[in-house]
Motif scaffolding. Structure first.
Motif, PDB file in Angstrom:
ATOM      1  N   VAL A 172       9.400  -8.610  -1.723  1.00  0.00           N
ATOM      2  CA  VAL A 172       9.056  -7.313  -1.426  1.00  0.00           C
ATOM      3  C   VAL A 172       7.826  -7.403  -0.422  1.00  0.00           C
ATOM      4  CG1 VAL A 172       8.464  -5.041  -2.151  1.00  0.00           C
ATOM      5  CG2 VAL A 172      10.173  -6.726  -3.546  1.00  0.00           C
ATOM      6  N   LEU A 173       8.100  -6.520   0.575  1.00  0.00           N
ATOM      7  CA  LEU A 173       6.785  -5.884   1.472  1.00  0.00           C
ATOM      8  C   LEU A 173       6.814  -4.578   1.547  1.00  0.00           C
ATOM      9  CD1 LEU A 173       4.863  -7.270   3.586  1.00  0.00           C
ATOM     10  CD2 LEU A 173       6.380  -6.569   5.465  1.00  0.00           C
ATOM     11  N   LEU A 174       5.622  -4.363   0.802  1.00  0.00           N
ATOM     12  CA  LEU A 174       5.351  -2.927   0.236  1.00  0.00           C
ATOM     13  C   LEU A 174       4.222  -2.374   1.331  1.00  0.00           C
ATOM     14  CD1 LEU A 174       5.798  -0.682  -1.908  1.00  0.00           C
ATOM     15  CD2 LEU A 174       4.064  -2.001  -3.279  1.00  0.00           C
ATOM     16  N   ALA A 175       4.064  -1.136   1.781  1.00  0.00           N
ATOM     17  CA  ALA A 175       3.322  -0.332   2.125  1.00  0.00           C
ATOM     18  C   ALA A 175       2.963   0.887   1.550  1.00  0.00           C
ATOM     19  CB  ALA A 175       3.685  -0.105   3.917  1.00  0.00           C
ATOM     20  N   SER A 176       1.724   0.981   0.891  1.00  0.00           N
ATOM     21  CA  SER A 176       1.485   2.023  -0.033  1.00  0.00           C
ATOM     22  C   SER A 176       0.115   2.253   0.065  1.00  0.00           C
ATOM     23  CB  SER A 176       2.150   1.667  -1.357  1.00  0.00           C
ATOM     24  OG  SER A 176       1.808   2.796  -2.215  1.00  0.00           O
ATOM     25  N   HIS A 177      -0.191   3.716  -0.350  1.00  0.00           N
ATOM     26  CA  HIS A 177      -1.693   4.182  -0.255  1.00  0.00           C
ATOM     27  C   HIS A 177      -2.232   3.615  -1.643  1.00  0.00           C
ATOM     28  CE1 HIS A 177      -2.286   6.077   3.281  1.00  0.00           C
ATOM     29  NE2 HIS A 177      -1.087   6.570   3.180  1.00  0.00           N
ATOM     30  N   PHE A 178      -1.198   3.139  -2.934  1.00  0.00           N
ATOM     31  CA  PHE A 178      -1.919   2.746  -4.096  1.00  0.00           C
ATOM     32  C   PHE A 178      -0.913   1.583  -4.637  1.00  0.00           C
ATOM     33  CE2 PHE A 178       0.379   6.675  -4.423  1.00  0.00           C
ATOM     34  CZ  PHE A 178       1.534   6.495  -5.334  1.00  0.00           C
ATOM     35  N   ALA A 179      -1.230   0.693  -5.366  1.00  0.00           N
ATOM     36  CA  ALA A 179      -0.700  -0.443  -5.812  1.00  0.00           C
ATOM     37  C   ALA A 179       0.722  -0.351  -6.774  1.00  0.00           C
ATOM     38  CB  ALA A 179      -1.713  -1.433  -6.416  1.00  0.00           C
ATOM     39  N   LEU A 180       0.788   0.909  -7.336  1.00  0.00           N
ATOM     40  CA  LEU A 180       1.911   1.354  -8.145  1.00  0.00           C
ATOM     41  C   LEU A 180       1.786   0.573  -9.484  1.00  0.00           C
ATOM     42  CD1 LEU A 180       4.721   1.349  -5.544  1.00  0.00           C
ATOM     43  CD2 LEU A 180       3.628   3.155  -6.501  1.00  0.00           C
ATOM     44  N   GLY A 181       0.966  -0.390  -9.680  1.00  0.00           N
ATOM     45  CA  GLY A 181       0.862  -1.194 -10.999  1.00  0.00           C
ATOM     46  C   GLY A 181       1.857  -2.075 -11.073  1.00  0.00           C
ATOM     47  N   ILE A 182       2.140  -2.829  -9.719  1.00  0.00           N
ATOM     48  CA  ILE A 182       2.898  -4.156  -9.912  1.00  0.00           C
ATOM     49  C   ILE A 182       2.268  -5.187 -10.171  1.00  0.00           C
ATOM     50  CG2 ILE A 182       4.389  -5.422  -7.945  1.00  0.00           C
ATOM     51  CD1 ILE A 182       4.732  -2.654  -6.643  1.00  0.00           C
ATOM     52  N   ASP A 183       2.927  -6.061 -11.059  1.00  0.00           N
ATOM     53  CA  ASP A 183       2.336  -7.323 -11.488  1.00  0.00           C
ATOM     54  C   ASP A 183       2.250  -8.169 -10.475  1.00  0.00           C
ATOM     55  OD1 ASP A 183       1.787  -6.152 -14.120  1.00  0.00           O
ATOM     56  OD2 ASP A 183       3.722  -7.027 -14.684  1.00  0.00           O
ATOM     57  N   ASP A 184       1.256  -8.980 -10.254  1.00  0.00           N
ATOM     58  CA  ASP A 184       1.053 -10.464  -9.575  1.00  0.00           C
ATOM     59  C   ASP A 184       1.356  -9.929  -7.946  1.00  0.00           C
ATOM     60  OD1 ASP A 184       0.486 -12.989  -8.707  1.00  0.00           O
ATOM     61  OD2 ASP A 184       2.743 -13.421  -9.015  1.00  0.00           O
ATOM     62  N   LEU A 185       0.508  -8.863  -7.804  1.00  0.00           N
ATOM     63  CA  LEU A 185       0.679  -8.488  -6.364  1.00  0.00           C
ATOM     64  C   LEU A 185      -0.270  -8.848  -5.191  1.00  0.00           C
ATOM     65  CD1 LEU A 185       2.504  -6.308  -4.843  1.00  0.00           C
ATOM     66  CD2 LEU A 185       0.962  -4.662  -5.335  1.00  0.00           C
ATOM     67  N   ALA A 186       0.083  -9.653  -4.343  1.00  0.00           N
ATOM     68  CA  ALA A 186      -0.737 -10.014  -3.241  1.00  0.00           C
ATOM     69  C   ALA A 186      -1.182  -8.695  -2.430  1.00  0.00           C
ATOM     70  CB  ALA A 186      -0.126 -11.060  -2.315  1.00  0.00           C
ATOM     71  N   GLU A 187      -2.404  -8.767  -1.899  1.00  0.00           N
ATOM     72  CA  GLU A 187      -2.692  -7.626  -1.001  1.00  0.00           C
ATOM     73  C   GLU A 187      -3.231  -8.074   0.440  1.00  0.00           C
ATOM     74  OE1 GLU A 187      -6.011  -5.328  -2.615  1.00  0.00           O
ATOM     75  OE2 GLU A 187      -5.128  -5.877  -4.711  1.00  0.00           O
ATOM     76  N   LEU A 188      -2.901  -7.252   1.456  1.00  0.00           N
ATOM     77  CA  LEU A 188      -3.384  -7.323   2.852  1.00  0.00           C
ATOM     78  C   LEU A 188      -3.832  -6.256   3.243  1.00  0.00           C
ATOM     79  CD1 LEU A 188      -3.475  -9.128   5.337  1.00  0.00           C
ATOM     80  CD2 LEU A 188      -1.251  -8.258   5.844  1.00  0.00           C
TER      81      LEU A 188
END
Length: 194
Positions: A172-188
């Protein structure tokens, strides 16, 4: 190979503005990467580059599997009842009707099956777009602000769908203003690339 997506030294120019350059990343099965940053930082442009809707100004984008995209448009025929609109995409994606039925259940859309897409609320349209992505069977999900307009219950369904997809070997590649509470989520942080 477990790697599904690779970007190598990618640059993006929109209009006369360089949004980012030299961006390299890879997503393997089970990975999720959160693109964060202010409006105009290039989050949506990066999603569109990976989807093949934009060309990079430099560098390469490679994906070894099919992609499914959510962006600002639901990409569903507004005149059709929801179920029929999703069935159109199922035929395009060459998946059976059971995939649509399961995806509609995942996003709590079964009661809206006969409602024309044009009559759906913003949150319902986002859930419908997510059902289209789920039903597609694509290993790579490109989600641009997928939770916009969703209430807490719908967001929880979205997060659960992402977790199932990753557990089944998707990325999953996710663009969002907030992390949504997703586990083990890398950030860029796209803002840091400008």
């Amino acid at each position: 190979m477990s790697e599904l997506l690779r970007l190598d030294r990618v640059a993006c120019i929109r209009g006369d503005r360089l949004l980012f350059e030299g961006l390299s990343l890879a997503l393997a099965r089970g990975d999720a990467l959160w693109l964060r940053g202010p409006n105009g930082a290039g989050k949506s442009s990066l999603i569109r580059l990976v989807a093949g809707l934009l060309r990079p100004a430099a560098g390469t984008v490679e994906h070894r599997e099919r992609v499914a995209l959510i962006d600002e448009a639901a990409a569903l025929d507004a005149e059709l009842p929801l179920r029929r609109a999703l069935d159109v995409w199922a035929r395009i994606d060459t998946v059976d009707g059971q995939a649509v039925t399961r995806a509609m259940a995942d996003m709590a859309l079964a009661p809206l099956a006969e409602v024309p897409v044009a009559m759906l609320s913003t949150g319902q349209r986002k859930r419908a777009a997510m059902a289209r992505v789920i039903a597609s069977g694509a290993p790579i999900w490109l989600l641009d602000e997928p939770a916009n307009g969703m209430d807490d219950a719908a967001q929880a369904r979205l997060v659960a769908a992402i977790a199932r997809h990753r557990a089944n070997g998707g990325a999953v590649l996710l663009a969002s203003h907030f992390a949504l509470g997703i586990d083990d989520l890398a950030e860029l942080d796209m803002g840091a690339l400008a």
